[in-house]
Scaffold this active site. Structure first.
Site, mmCIF file in Angstrom:
data_model
loop_
_atom_site.group_PDB
_atom_site.id
_atom_site.type_symbol
_atom_site.label_atom_id
_atom_site.label_comp_id
_atom_site.label_asym_id
_atom_site.label_seq_id
_atom_site.Cartn_x
_atom_site.Cartn_y
_atom_site.Cartn_z
ATOM 1 N N GLY A 137 12.349 76.619 7.847
ATOM 2 C CA GLY A 137 11.900 75.303 7.385
ATOM 3 C C GLY A 137 10.677 75.403 6.484
ATOM 4 O O GLY A 137 10.199 76.505 6.165
ATOM 5 N N ASP A 167 16.863 79.832 13.200
ATOM 6 C CA ASP A 167 17.024 78.507 12.582
ATOM 7 C C ASP A 167 18.498 78.111 12.644
ATOM 8 O O ASP A 167 19.373 78.973 12.534
ATOM 9 C CB ASP A 167 16.569 78.565 11.112
ATOM 10 C CG ASP A 167 16.050 77.230 10.632
ATOM 11 O OD1 ASP A 167 14.832 77.117 10.383
ATOM 12 O OD2 ASP A 167 16.860 76.277 10.513
ATOM 13 N N THR A 204 17.883 71.600 8.626
ATOM 14 C CA THR A 204 17.039 71.236 7.470
ATOM 15 C C THR A 204 16.422 72.465 6.809
ATOM 16 O O THR A 204 15.903 72.372 5.695
ATOM 17 C CB THR A 204 15.908 70.254 7.862
ATOM 18 O OG1 THR A 204 15.146 70.837 8.920
ATOM 19 C CG2 THR A 204 16.455 68.911 8.307
ATOM 20 N N LYS A 239 17.203 66.425 21.963
ATOM 21 C CA LYS A 239 17.626 67.673 22.612
ATOM 22 C C LYS A 239 16.839 68.861 22.058
ATOM 23 O O LYS A 239 16.444 69.762 22.802
ATOM 24 C CB LYS A 239 19.116 67.928 22.349
ATOM 25 C CG LYS A 239 20.057 67.148 23.230
ATOM 26 C CD LYS A 239 21.472 67.645 22.967
ATOM 27 C CE LYS A 239 22.497 66.805 23.662
ATOM 28 N NZ LYS A 239 23.869 67.138 23.224
ATOM 29 N N ASN A 268 14.129 75.915 26.806
ATOM 30 C CA ASN A 268 14.704 77.240 26.530
ATOM 31 C C ASN A 268 13.645 78.229 26.045
ATOM 32 O O ASN A 268 13.609 79.383 26.472
ATOM 33 C CB ASN A 268 15.824 77.130 25.493
ATOM 34 C CG ASN A 268 17.076 76.496 26.083
ATOM 35 O OD1 ASN A 268 17.336 76.650 27.281
ATOM 36 N ND2 ASN A 268 17.835 75.792 25.267
ATOM 37 N N GLY A 310 11.359 79.191 28.856
ATOM 38 C CA GLY A 310 12.052 80.145 29.728
ATOM 39 C C GLY A 310 11.984 81.552 29.151
ATOM 40 O O GLY A 310 11.747 82.530 29.867
ATOM 41 N N LYS A 360 8.537 82.838 29.580
ATOM 42 C CA LYS A 360 8.280 83.204 30.977
ATOM 43 C C LYS A 360 8.837 84.603 31.265
ATOM 44 O O LYS A 360 8.162 85.445 31.852
ATOM 45 C CB LYS A 360 8.953 82.164 31.877
ATOM 46 C CG LYS A 360 8.634 82.318 33.333
ATOM 47 C CD LYS A 360 9.238 81.160 34.120
ATOM 48 C CE LYS A 360 9.290 81.515 35.581
ATOM 49 N NZ LYS A 360 10.523 81.101 36.218
ATOM 50 N N TYR A 415 11.930 61.285 18.113
ATOM 51 C CA TYR A 415 11.009 62.351 17.697
ATOM 52 C C TYR A 415 9.688 62.246 18.456
ATOM 53 O O TYR A 415 9.237 63.212 19.079
ATOM 54 C CB TYR A 415 10.780 62.236 16.192
ATOM 55 C CG TYR A 415 9.940 63.335 15.588
ATOM 56 C CD1 TYR A 415 10.458 64.615 15.406
ATOM 57 C CD2 TYR A 415 8.626 63.094 15.174
ATOM 58 C CE1 TYR A 415 9.683 65.626 14.835
ATOM 59 C CE2 TYR A 415 7.861 64.094 14.601
ATOM 60 C CZ TYR A 415 8.389 65.355 14.429
ATOM 61 O OH TYR A 415 7.617 66.354 13.858
ATOM 62 N N GLN A 423 2.436 75.568 36.457
ATOM 63 C CA GLN A 423 3.326 76.079 37.495
ATOM 64 C C GLN A 423 3.608 77.572 37.363
ATOM 65 O O GLN A 423 3.679 78.282 38.359
ATOM 66 C CB GLN A 423 4.643 75.294 37.426
ATOM 67 C CG GLN A 423 5.465 75.396 38.680
ATOM 68 C CD GLN A 423 6.660 74.448 38.612
ATOM 69 O OE1 GLN A 423 6.615 73.398 37.964
ATOM 70 N NE2 GLN A 423 7.735 74.825 39.280
#
Ligand code: UDP
Length: 316
Positions: free
Chosen positions: A12, A33, A37, A91, A99, A102, A105, A145, A162
């Site tokens: 982008g 990507d 866009t 989403k 994601n 994760g 992590k 957004y 956490q």
């Protein structure tokens, strides 16, 4: 030390400059990507570099790579693009953040979230500092957004509390420069192209709403400083506090291009924020960062870029 760095949204406007800077600093960059866009054209300076790898991947699906750092920059950012598929936008913000967190992590990578001034909504305080909680419409056309990015920030803080993740949160204000997409409907690209082709300049509303525009090179330098900063997660505003009304911007661009364009007035989009200006005292204090380019200098470079696209027939 050379690091393996993932940049989501790396093809982008902002992401591609970031990839380039990281490669110039000697790092190995994995650019991810989905090309909704972003474009390969943005990557032409680094496409064949030995330290560059390109993945076509949508971050709403998990990604398994081995990395030391993650810049989570994937998300359409201009209103017409993010409103074109609002469900996919939210989403990308929410599933994408989960994601990438994760991944951080598992790999113990430091991870930066590209948040936005949009999380302040149509602000009641001016300029906006990081402690302001915002005035955001929950159900309006910008909410996919704005609320998506707010939720992503929340998820980042929760992973920090956490799972002790090493996070960085930056809030990016309006940014401009070469490689903005000609068709993304944003004010700077619209006005410059309209001015260069002597078309009417489309001011929405009366043009009294304000924005504060930061040149891309300044933004990238702030991003890199924030990623390097130890023991500080943010959130931190990055932007240029020089504020201008949209009508004044139209006249500034007409003057800089010597255009014969006339200004016309169209309807103001729903929930269009009335004013926006970053308080960057925190970035100044903690990172020693402030923008170096003034708006006119940045606009001249951007005008030159769009002019060359027009002359090469790459846009009509
Ligand atoms: N705008 C305008 N004419 C245009 C495009 C945008 O007057 O052709 C206005 C828009 O209504 C908003 C401001 O310019 O008030 C900035 O719009 P942009 O989409 O660039 O960014 P954002 O609203 O996300 O800050």
């Amino acid at each position: 030390m050379k690091k393996r760095i993932l940049v989501t949204g790396g093809a982008g406007f902002i992401g591609s400059f970031l990839c380039e800077s990281l490669i110039n600093d000697g790092h190995y960059v994995i650019c991810c990507d989905n090309f909704y866009t972003g474009s390969e054209e943005n990557l032409k300076n680094i496409y064949n570099h030995k330290n560059f790898e390109l993945l076509r991947h949508d971050i709403t699906f998990p990604l398994y790579v081995e990395v030391d750092q993650i810049y989570n920059f994937a998300c359409p950012a201009s209103p017409i693009h993010y409103q074109n598929d609002p469900v996919q936008t939210i989403k990308t913000c929410v599933h994408g953040a989960i994601n990438m967190l994760g991944l951080a992590k598992r790999t113990k990578a430091r991870i930066m979230q590209a948040s936005t001034s949009e999380i302040y909504g149509d602000p009641e305080i001016h300029p906006q500092n990081e402690s302001y909680k915002g005035a955001v419409s929950i159900e309006g056309p910008r909410a996919c957004y704005d609320e998506g990015k707010r939720c992503a920030e929340t998820i980042f803080w929760d992973y920090r509390r956490q799972h002790k993740l090493d996070i960085r949160v930056i809030r990016i204000f309006n940014t401009f420069g070469p490689r903005m997409q000609p068709n993304d409907g944003r004010v700077v690209s619209n006005f410059i192209l309209q001015a260069l082709t002597n078309e009417n300049i489309t001011v929405y509303g009366k043009g009294q709403q304000t924005r504060s525009f930061c040149y891309i090179d300044d933004l990238v330098s702030g991003i890199l400083k924030m990623m390097k900063k130890e023991e500080f997660s943010g959130p931190i505003n990055l932007g240029n506090p020089s504020e201008i009304s949209i009508l004044d911007l139209a006249n500034e661009i007409i003057n800089l291009t010597g255009s014969k364009s006339k200004i016309i007035y169209n309807d103001l989009p729903i929930d269009d924020p009335q004013m926006r200006c970053p308080d960057i005292s925190l970035a100044n204090k903690v990172l020693g960062w402030s923008p170096r380019f003034d708006r006119k200098g940045g606009l001249k470079k951007t005008i030159k870029y769009f002019d060359s696209l027009l002359k090469k027939g790459l846009i009509s």
